[in-house]
Design an enzyme around this catalytic site. Structure first.
Site, PDB file in Angstrom:
ATOM      1  N   GLU A 175     -12.696   6.006   6.554  1.00 43.22           N
ATOM      2  CA  GLU A 175     -11.734   6.443   7.557  1.00 43.22           C
ATOM      3  C   GLU A 175     -11.277   7.829   7.107  1.00 43.22           C
ATOM      4  OE1 GLU A 175      -9.513   2.917   9.658  1.00 43.22           O
ATOM      5  OE2 GLU A 175      -8.798   3.107   7.625  1.00 43.22           O
ATOM      6  N   ALA A 176     -10.884   8.653   8.075  1.00 48.32           N
ATOM      7  CA  ALA A 176     -10.436   9.997   7.717  1.00 48.32           C
ATOM      8  C   ALA A 176      -9.288   9.928   6.702  1.00 48.32           C
ATOM      9  CB  ALA A 176     -10.007  10.744   8.970  1.00 48.32           C
ATOM     10  N   SER A 194       0.812  -1.221   0.000  1.00 46.70           N
ATOM     11  CA  SER A 194       0.000   0.000   0.000  1.00 46.70           C
ATOM     12  C   SER A 194       0.850   1.277   0.000  1.00 46.70           C
ATOM     13  CB  SER A 194      -0.931  -0.077   1.205  1.00 46.70           C
ATOM     14  OG  SER A 194      -1.775   1.007   1.259  1.00 46.70           O
ATOM     15  N   GLY A 216      -1.878  -0.405  15.350  1.00 49.59           N
ATOM     16  CA  GLY A 216      -1.962  -1.816  14.971  1.00 49.59           C
ATOM     17  C   GLY A 216      -0.940  -2.167  13.911  1.00 49.59           C
ATOM     18  N   ARG A 245      -4.238   5.699  21.360  1.00 49.04           N
ATOM     19  CA  ARG A 245      -4.450   4.273  21.088  1.00 49.04           C
ATOM     20  C   ARG A 245      -3.141   3.651  20.604  1.00 49.04           C
ATOM     21  NH1 ARG A 245      -4.649   3.978  15.493  1.00 49.04           N
ATOM     22  NH2 ARG A 245      -5.183   1.784  15.515  1.00 49.04           N
TER      23      ARG A 245
HETATM   24  C1  16G Z   1      -4.303  -0.362   8.346  1.00 45.07           C
HETATM   25  C2  16G Z   1      -5.755  -0.352   7.979  1.00 45.07           C
HETATM   26  C3  16G Z   1      -6.272   1.056   7.913  1.00 45.07           C
HETATM   27  C4  16G Z   1      -6.009   1.779   9.215  1.00 45.07           C
HETATM   28  C5  16G Z   1      -4.551   1.676   9.589  1.00 45.07           C
HETATM   29  C6  16G Z   1      -4.357   2.172  10.986  1.00 45.07           C
HETATM   30  C7  16G Z   1      -6.853  -1.903   6.504  1.00 45.07           C
HETATM   31  C8  16G Z   1      -6.904  -2.471   5.133  1.00 45.07           C
HETATM   32  N1  16G Z   1      -5.937  -0.982   6.689  1.00 45.07           N
HETATM   33  O1  16G Z   1      -3.523   0.218   7.355  1.00 45.07           O
HETATM   34  O2  16G Z   1      -7.644   0.991   7.670  1.00 45.07           O
HETATM   35  O3  16G Z   1      -6.365   3.122   9.117  1.00 45.07           O
HETATM   36  O4  16G Z   1      -4.156   0.320   9.562  1.00 45.07           O
HETATM   37  O5  16G Z   1      -3.043   1.996  11.346  1.00 45.07           O
HETATM   38  O6  16G Z   1      -7.613  -2.290   7.382  1.00 45.07           O
HETATM   39  P1  16G Z   1      -2.564   2.159  12.829  1.00 45.07           P
HETATM   40  O7  16G Z   1      -3.255   1.092  13.660  1.00 45.07           O
HETATM   41  O8  16G Z   1      -1.106   2.015  12.764  1.00 45.07           O
HETATM   42  O9  16G Z   1      -2.993   3.530  13.267  1.00 45.07           O
HETATM   43 ZN    ZN Z   2      -3.735   1.133   0.346  1.00 44.22          ZN
END
Ligand code: 16G
Ligand code: ZN
Length: 525
Positions: free
Chosen positions: A365-366, A65, A496, A493
């Site tokens: 999502e934003a 991505s 992930g 938070r």
């Molecule tokens: C992933 C998620 C995206 C989310 C991002 C948050 C999918 C396909 N992609 O890229 O939606 O905004 O994680 O990342 O679900 P973070 O937990 O590091 O903030």
């Molecule tokens: Zn993407």
């Protein structure tokens, strides 16, 4: 009968580095491409098992991505084009982390646990983005599938949402569309051409030097010149996602390199696999204005709501957001548009599932990832009404426009190309300029921060990540800080996808945001 010798032999060509541990996270596996060969082979195996279990075609997308060119990743796609079921995420992790000599046992354990009948041949669809490493890595996926004696179809270079679409088409006997790229271009273009009678001023598209740019070129002839656009960062010279693309624009809050900005003219950026999109423009003073996922959700849901009213259709419309949604957007949707707004945890699968509970669910999502999902009954009612000969002209045209909207949307997952066409259609039909769209509501000033901490898992959250449950005292401290400022909100938070915690703050002025952010930083570290 399956001969596991094939797996044993071929797995030696894709050896696992001993001790390496990876986790199937929110976006699948994602790390430096050098560590992914064995993962890809094993995801080929797992996809074949999933296909046997569901008796359907399963998809495997090779992409990282918006991440740097040197990274790569892989995601599994379930039969209806959605993200793979959560229970299988842990199989993915187990299979990937099994040391070389434990691979077969782990594989057989999954077969046993899921009571998979190994008699029937499976079909797996494979796609990849434009990264240099993607070709070899997708070959490893194909090797995994064939080592079990199963079939695959390699679609080669496709956007992530295109592969999701292809999987769904294949599993619904063509009722969703033809399982080919041409089918995708035809379905979307036809719907776009039917909605949009007049051509907008040219749109500037930043392709992030990735697959989206390539696919826009392929799609161009299908659009019958109804969309006028200039493509920048099309991958012919620049590096993937480098100083460009949706993530860069959203995070940096500035226009990408390589795009000629002209005051007042609308631009959009795709991300590296074209499942995210954001819009933006410069005002006459040269100031940058961003229209992110929240603004997109508002534009689209307002359009659908107006069409429903005009068509006289009583369908429940909801918008699903995450904690990152700007407070102004939530306020506008709830109080002005009177639509249901739901907030869920970060990650597309959470938004997608929440949106499916309604007749029509718009989720974004934003960061620009989102789409619209229609229930079967909503689709039937819309189609039925559009075909009703007794309708007044006004109701008929609204019903037909709703039907075209259903066809224009890629309901499987957020899709930059499909979202862009829908946005362009709405702007054209409503005669809105990008500035007018931007003025629907005014974003509250906000900031995001990522903070490196000793153990991000020490932070636990509830209420769709809006409140902290641990460590003790954190939420009370946040309440104390935000209580001092008007229209303010803040949360923290654990990420992930990275080993950091994320802090979000918004308030009535930039100065207040700044102060909240600072206090939060000290609290978290
Ligand atoms: C992933 C998620 C995206 C989310 C991002 C948050 C999918 C396909 N992609 O890229 O939606 O905004 O994680 O990342 O679900 P973070 O937990 O590091 O903030
Ligand atoms: Zn993407």
């Amino acid at each position: 009968m399956v001969h596991f010798e094939g797996v044993s032999l071929k797995s030696l060509l894709h050896p696992k580095p001993a001790g390496l541990v990876l986790q199937y996270g929110t976006a699948g596996f994602r790390t430096t491409a050098r560590h992914l060969d064995h993962v890809m082979f094993r995801m080929g195996l797992l996809a074949a098992l999933r296909a046997k279990k569901t008796m359907s075609t399963i998809g495997v997308m090779v992409t990282a991505s918006h991440n740097p060119e040197e990274d790569n990743g892989v995601k599994l796609i379930d039969p209806m084009g959605e993200m793979v079921a959560v229970a299988w995420e842990s199989y993915a992790t187990q299979l990937t982390n099994a040391e070389q000599d434990a691979l077969l046992t782990t594989l057989k354990d999954i077969i046993k646990q899921e009571a998979i009948s190994m008699d029937k041949k499976a079909m797996v669809f494979v796609g990849r983005d434009t990264r240099l490493s993607s070709e070899d890595l997708s070959q490893a996926v194909l090797d995994g599938v064939s080592s079990l004696g199963d079939h695959s179809h390699d679609f080669g270079l496709v956007t992530t949402p295109q592969l999701h679409y292809l999987v769904r088409c294949q599993n619904t006997n063509g009722s969703y569309g033809n399982a080919s790229l041409e089918g995708y271009y035809q379905k979307l273009s036809q719907a776009f051409v039917q909605i949009t009678s007049k051509v907008n001023s040219p749109l500037r598209i930043d392709g992030a030097n990735g697959i989206g740019a390539l696919k826009m070129r392929e799609m161009e002839p299908f659009l019958q010149q109804r969309l006028s656009f200039n493509l920048y960062n099309d991958g012919t010279s620049g590096r993937l996602n480098h100083l460009c693309g949706a993530d860069y624009v959203k995070v940096q809050q500035r226009s990408p390199q390589g795009v000629e900005m002209v005051a007042g003219e609308r631009c959009c950026s795709f991300d590296g696999d074209a499942d995210r999109i954001v819009y933006y423009y410069h005002n006459p003073q040269g100031h940058f204005h961003l229209l992110d996922g929240d603004k997109i959700a508002t534009l689209i849901s307002t359009f659908i709501k107006e069409l429903l009213t005009q068509a006289g259709l009583n369908l429940q419309l909801a918008v699903v957001q995450t904690a990152y949604a700007n407070g102004s957007s939530t306020h506008f949707l709830q109080n002005n548009m009177k639509v249901i707004v739901e907030c869920v945890k970060t990650g597309v699968k959470h938004l997608h599932h929440a949106a499916q509970k309604f007749d029509i669910g718009v989720y974004f999502e934003a960061n620009g990832h989102g789409t619209v999902v229609f229930s079967d009954s909503a689709e039937e009612q819309i189609k039925g009404l559009a075909a009703d000969p007794s309708l007044t002209e006004d109701r008929k045209s609204a019903a037909q426009m709703l039907e075209d909207t259903v066809n224009l949307v890629n309901q499987t997952v957020g899709d930059a190309i499909s979202d862009m066409l829908l946005i362009e259609a709405v702007l054209a039909v409503r005669g809105l300029s990008v500035q007018q769209w931007d003025k629907i509501y005014t974003d509250l000033p906000n900031r995001q921060l990522k903070v490196k901490v000793a153990d991000r898992r020490a932070i636990d959250t509830t209420d769709a990540e809006r409140r902290a449950t641990s460590p003790a005292g954190l939420q009370e401290a946040i309440d104390g800080i935000v209580g001092k400022y008007s229209l303010s909100r803040s949360f923290v938070r654990p990420s992930g996808t990275e080993d950091v915690v994320r802090v979000y703050a918004e308030a009535d002025t930039q100065a207040s945001v700044h102060r909240i952010k600072h206090t939060m930083f000290y609290w978290v570290t």
